[in-house]
Design a protein around this motif. Structure first.
Motif, PDB file in Angstrom:
ATOM      1  N   THR A 105       0.865  -1.174   0.000  1.00 20.62           N
ATOM      2  CA  THR A 105       0.000   0.000   0.000  1.00 20.62           C
ATOM      3  C   THR A 105       0.903   1.225   0.000  1.00 20.62           C
ATOM      4  OG1 THR A 105      -1.735  -1.100   1.272  1.00 20.62           O
ATOM      5  CG2 THR A 105      -1.738   1.306   1.319  1.00 20.62           C
ATOM      6  N   LEU A 106       0.611   2.171  -0.880  1.00 20.68           N
ATOM      7  CA  LEU A 106       1.346   3.435  -0.836  1.00 20.68           C
ATOM      8  C   LEU A 106       0.562   4.401   0.037  1.00 20.68           C
ATOM      9  CD1 LEU A 106       3.589   2.806  -2.720  1.00 20.68           C
ATOM     10  CD2 LEU A 106       2.786   4.543  -4.293  1.00 20.68           C
TER      11      LEU A 106
ATOM     12  N   ALA B 211       1.394   5.737  -7.807  1.00 24.99           N
ATOM     13  CA  ALA B 211       1.013   4.420  -7.274  1.00 24.99           C
ATOM     14  C   ALA B 211       0.845   3.411  -8.402  1.00 24.99           C
ATOM     15  CB  ALA B 211      -0.265   4.528  -6.452  1.00 24.99           C
TER      16      ALA B 211
ATOM     17  N   ALA C 292       1.463  -0.452  -6.961  1.00 25.36           N
ATOM     18  CA  ALA C 292       0.838  -0.668  -5.647  1.00 25.36           C
ATOM     19  C   ALA C 292      -0.613  -1.095  -5.849  1.00 25.36           C
ATOM     20  CB  ALA C 292       0.898   0.604  -4.820  1.00 25.36           C
TER      21      ALA C 292
ATOM     22  N   VAL D 244      -3.860   2.287  -2.179  1.00 26.11           N
ATOM     23  CA  VAL D 244      -3.356   3.621  -1.894  1.00 26.11           C
ATOM     24  C   VAL D 244      -4.102   4.155  -0.688  1.00 26.11           C
ATOM     25  CG1 VAL D 244      -3.050   5.973  -2.764  1.00 26.11           C
ATOM     26  CG2 VAL D 244      -2.953   4.053  -4.346  1.00 26.11           C
TER      27      VAL D 244
END
Ligand code: SF4
Ligand code: SF4
Lengths: 96, 356
Positions: B150-151, B170, B175, B178
């Protein structure tokens, strides 16, 4: 990341995507699916279905096995199994 | 008496040390030093006790948890205990061998934080040169390892206009999730509130930007809204002493990471008592658990079991009394304080960096 949504059929072979797993919560005596940043409780037939996912059995095999275990009509089981597995595949909890 | 239901998640703040100096850091102003930190055996015991008590997920955080040499070992302990492990990291201390070791130890998920999408913006907040390049490299390595990522972007007045670019980054970095989190005003964040709080227009714009990304449907998105422009509080930590247990670097056990601001109460420590004694019986955890402690307007409010009266630490910080309704609530007699802050954003003060 942008995999095309799969249609789950009886031939599909599924397993949990990385970052997700089925677990029995000993303390609360519940079945849960562990997921990024949350754990969600699963109830009813779901734990019985999900514990049979091993990346080898097809959806059809799972239906067959549950029909035997629960001595229930195959069509009824098939409907529940396909509905649950399609939903979780769409949510990327499961993959082929 | 029945015991309170057990916690779901442990927030393990392994250290307050961090190579970055973000002014929005929610760590306390009084940072704990390395010499005061729990050692590996202590943490191992905390993890064992947590699993025993009913915790399902452990979030390793800090500071920068990778500043601890025992990170890999703690992940394998968590794995053995069937705890879902999440590493919350700035990424600047990650390299390929470390990541491989974490992967082998069974790490389930990484939350990688970015201060901004531009190098200048990132350096202005993190205060560390070349951090952005290191984070991007960390993201590539994580992506290659296959560990779900997860960003995380903390947004505030200075970077809030760049939310669309955050999603672009992202996607570029692969990813799956987010998190766009408005700054929460605790610790250093509270100290820098007037420099960080966005205007109502900026907030509305940011919400539109997030909704537009959500509509695309390819990413899973968490959006944490800011309190100050709201009129009902969030259910802080899912209710005091109900879902989360937080252990600080020196072993203090808290219902939330800002709870050390609460006056006149002893902070229990894993060095002196078991986690279950602390969770079930300590005055700190029972202080605001459930609804019996509530004064009006919460006591007779129909939302009291939905938001649990909001955040105790925010009530304390803004009204001087932790037992008051969260002043974010428009039913609170102190709501004008929040409105005053949210609308009175005039002079923009200098950023104050997080330092020991
Ligand atoms: S918010 Fe910034 S300073 Fe605080 S722990 Fe995270 S990376 Fe470090
Ligand atoms: S009065 Fe209290 S319980 Fe009701 S909405 Fe406001 S903070 Fe929540």
């Amino acid at each position: 990341m942008t995999e095309a949504p799969h249609t789950v059929t009886e031939e599909t072979v599924l397993s949990f995507a990385r970052g997700y797993r089925l677990q029995h919560d000993r303390v609360r005596d519940l079945w849960i699916v562990q997921a990024p940043e949350k754990a969600f409780v699963i109830e009813g037939a779901a734990p019985h279905i999900l514990r049979l996912l091993d990346g080898k059995r097809s959806v059809g095999d799972i239906i067959q096995q549950l029909a035997l275990e629960f001595s229930a009509p195959r069509e009824v089981i098939a409907k529940d199994v396909l509905a649950l597995l399609s939903e979780l595949t769409e949510k990327n909890v499961l993959h082929t | 008496m029945t015991l309170p239901s057990p916690p779901m998640s442990l927030l393990a703040e392994l250290t307050h040390r961090c190579p970055l100096a973000c002014p929005y850091c929610s760590n306390p102003l009084e940072l704990e030093r390395k010499t005061a930190e729990l050692d590996t055996a202590d943490w191992r015991s905390v993890l064992e006790q947590a699993a025993e008590l009913g915790v399902l997920q452990v979030h390793f955080s800090g500071g920068e948890p990778m500043a601890r040499p025992d990170m890999v070992e703690l992940v394998s302990v968590a794995r053995r205990l069937n705890l879902y492990s999440n590493l919350i990291t700035s990424g600047v201390l990650l390299d390929e061998p470390k990541l491989e070791a974490l992967d082998r130890a069974g790490l389930d998920h990484i939350q990688l934080s970015f201060q901004d999408v531009t190098e200048a913006g990132a350096e202005r907040i993190g205060g560390l040169r070349s951090a952005q390049a290191r984070k991007i490299e960390a993201a590539r390595l994580i992506r290659a390892s296959g560990i779900p990522m997860t960003l995380n972007f903390v947004v505030h007045r200075e970077n809030i206009a760049r939310i669309p670019e955050m999603f672009t980054l992202a996607r570029e970095l692969g990813a799956g999730r987010v998190e766009i989190a408005h700054t929460q005003y605790y610790g250093w964040g509270l100290k820098n509130r007037d420099a960080l709080l966005p205007s109502r227009e900026q907030l509305e714009e940011s919400t539109r930007a997030v909704e537009a990304e959500r509509a695309k449907g390819d990413l899973s998105i968490d959006y944490v809204t800011p309190d100050y422009h709201a009129d009902r509080p969030k259910p802080c930590m899912g209710g005091w002493g109900q879902r989360f247990v937080n252990v600080t670097p020196s072993g203090r056990v808290l219902p939330c990471h800002a709870a050390e601001t609460i006056p006149d109460v002893a902070f229990p420590n894993v060095r002196d008592a078991s986690l279950s004694e602390i969770w079930n019986c300590s005055p700190l955890f029972n202080m605001f658990r459930g609804t019996n402690w509530m004064p009006e307007p919460c006591r007779s409010c129909e939302r009291k079991e939905k938001d649990w009266g909001g955040c105790r630490c925010q009530a304390l910080a803004l009204t001087g009394n932790a037992a008051n309704a969260d002043p974010v609530c428009s039913l609170s007699p102190f709501h004008d304080i929040v409105e005053g802050v949210a609308t009175g954003l005039s002079e923009k003060p200098e950023l104050l960096y997080r330092r020991f």
